[in-house]
Motif scaffolding. Structure first.
Motif, short mmCIF file in Angstrom:
data_model
loop_
_atom_site.label_atom_id
_atom_site.label_comp_id
_atom_site.label_asym_id
_atom_site.label_seq_id
_atom_site.Cartn_x
_atom_site.Cartn_y
_atom_site.Cartn_z
N LEU A 37 0.81 -1.22 0.00
CA LEU A 37 0.00 0.00 0.00
C LEU A 37 0.85 1.27 0.00
CD1 LEU A 37 -2.82 -1.09 2.48
CD2 LEU A 37 -2.79 -1.26 -0.01
N ASN A 38 1.89 1.28 0.83
CA ASN A 38 2.76 2.47 0.89
C ASN A 38 3.82 2.46 -0.21
OD1 ASN A 38 1.30 3.15 3.15
ND2 ASN A 38 2.92 2.60 4.59
N LYS A 39 3.98 1.34 -0.88
CA LYS A 39 4.96 1.17 -1.96
C LYS A 39 6.38 1.45 -1.49
CE LYS A 39 1.75 0.22 -4.95
NZ LYS A 39 1.44 -1.15 -5.18
N THR A 40 6.67 1.08 -0.24
CA THR A 40 8.02 1.21 0.30
C THR A 40 8.84 0.05 -0.25
OG1 THR A 40 7.15 2.19 2.31
CG2 THR A 40 9.38 1.34 2.43
N ASP A 41 10.00 0.37 -0.77
CA ASP A 41 10.87 -0.65 -1.33
C ASP A 41 11.64 -1.31 -0.18
OD1 ASP A 41 12.25 -2.18 -3.16
OD2 ASP A 41 13.70 -0.61 -3.65
N LEU A 42 11.26 -2.54 0.15
CA LEU A 42 11.87 -3.25 1.27
C LEU A 42 13.01 -4.13 0.77
CD1 LEU A 42 8.64 -4.41 3.15
CD2 LEU A 42 9.89 -2.28 3.41
N LYS A 43 14.14 -4.03 1.44
CA LYS A 43 15.30 -4.86 1.10
C LYS A 43 15.76 -5.57 2.37
CE LYS A 43 17.17 -1.92 -2.62
NZ LYS A 43 15.92 -1.45 -3.07
N ASN A 44 16.37 -6.74 2.18
CA ASN A 44 16.96 -7.48 3.30
C ASN A 44 15.93 -7.73 4.40
OD1 ASN A 44 19.04 -8.75 4.72
ND2 ASN A 44 19.68 -6.86 5.70
N LEU A 45 14.77 -8.24 4.02
CA LEU A 45 13.69 -8.49 4.98
C LEU A 45 14.08 -9.61 5.94
CD1 LEU A 45 10.79 -7.70 5.80
CD2 LEU A 45 10.00 -9.53 4.30
N LYS A 46 13.88 -9.34 7.22
CA LYS A 46 14.19 -10.30 8.28
C LYS A 46 12.95 -10.50 9.14
CE LYS A 46 18.58 -8.11 8.63
NZ LYS A 46 19.24 -7.16 9.46
N VAL A 47 12.95 -11.60 9.87
CA VAL A 47 11.87 -11.92 10.80
C VAL A 47 12.49 -12.48 12.06
CG1 VAL A 47 11.54 -14.24 9.83
CG2 VAL A 47 9.66 -13.13 11.05
N VAL A 48 11.81 -12.31 13.18
CA VAL A 48 12.29 -12.87 14.43
C VAL A 48 11.96 -14.37 14.48
CG1 VAL A 48 11.94 -12.89 16.95
CG2 VAL A 48 12.17 -10.72 15.73
N ASP A 49 12.97 -15.17 14.76
CA ASP A 49 12.76 -16.59 15.00
C ASP A 49 12.08 -16.72 16.35
OD1 ASP A 49 12.93 -19.30 15.61
OD2 ASP A 49 15.10 -19.40 15.50
N THR A 50 10.90 -17.30 16.36
CA THR A 50 10.08 -17.41 17.56
C THR A 50 10.82 -18.09 18.72
OG1 THR A 50 8.08 -17.48 16.22
CG2 THR A 50 7.89 -18.30 18.46
N ASN A 51 11.64 -19.07 18.42
CA ASN A 51 12.35 -19.80 19.47
C ASN A 51 13.60 -19.09 19.96
OD1 ASN A 51 10.47 -21.83 19.37
ND2 ASN A 51 11.76 -23.26 18.23
N ARG A 52 14.39 -18.55 19.05
CA ARG A 52 15.69 -17.98 19.40
C ARG A 52 15.65 -16.47 19.67
NH1 ARG A 52 15.71 -21.91 15.95
NH2 ARG A 52 17.13 -23.67 16.17
N LEU A 53 14.54 -15.83 19.30
CA LEU A 53 14.34 -14.39 19.49
C LEU A 53 15.39 -13.55 18.79
CD1 LEU A 53 13.27 -14.30 23.26
CD2 LEU A 53 11.83 -14.58 21.22
#
Length: 171
Positions: free
Chosen positions: A93-109
């Protein structure tokens, strides 16, 4: 006529006061029973601005929803999100160009590359910004173990992203 004007004014005042964002330096109280929550000192915050503890899209407190956090590099600098829902909002929606997307590993935080993560979608654990929960794991084995305990379907990033885009379709 005066009563109607008074009621309209009162309604407007209540509406705006309920929606106003209160400036505060206090850390929100943490609901220790909320699965997504970690203590503030356990959360890695990547944003460098004054609102570094707030989601770049919706403003929710990042440590409170840390186990569903995502982060990306943008032309505005690093951004952190409370959920995949807000990633989709910023990207689509905002058309922000996202690079190097990361996510938190639920177990290791810890942040891991989102493209390498295994998501459990639709578990019994509460979602963040969505009724359909989405939790990420470094290994497929970890995701399968979580899904066996709490339900949900194990999938890769693009499939989980596709599920999150459904939050924005008109009914």
């Amino acid at each position: 006529m005066q009563i109607q004007l008074f009621l309209i004014s009162l309604f407007t005042l209540l509406l705006y006061s309920g929606c106003a964002k209160t400036a505060t330096t206090e850390t929100p109280k943490i609901n220790k029973t909320r699965f997504q929550t970690v203590a503030p000192d356990q959360a890695t915050l990547v944003q460098v601005n004054q609102n570094k503890t707030s989601c770049a899209v919706c403003g929710m407190h990042l440590p409170t929803f840390y186990k569903t956090n995502h982060a990306a590099d943008t032309k505005y600098g690093p951004r952190q999100y409370c959920s995949l829902h807000c990633v989709v909002h910023d990207n689509e929606l905002n058309k922000t160009d996202l690079k190097n997307l990361k996510v938190v590993d639920t177990n290791r935080l810890q942040f891991i590359p989102a493209l390498d993560a295994f998501y459990v979608v639709g578990s019994k654990k509460a979602g963040t910004m969505s009724r359909v929960s989405k939790y990420a794991f470094l290994t497929k084995k970890d995701a399968q173990k979580f899904a066996k305990t709490f339900g949900g379907e194990v999938m890769e990033f693009y499939d989980a992203y596709g599920v999150a885009t459904k939050d924005f379709t008109k009914h």
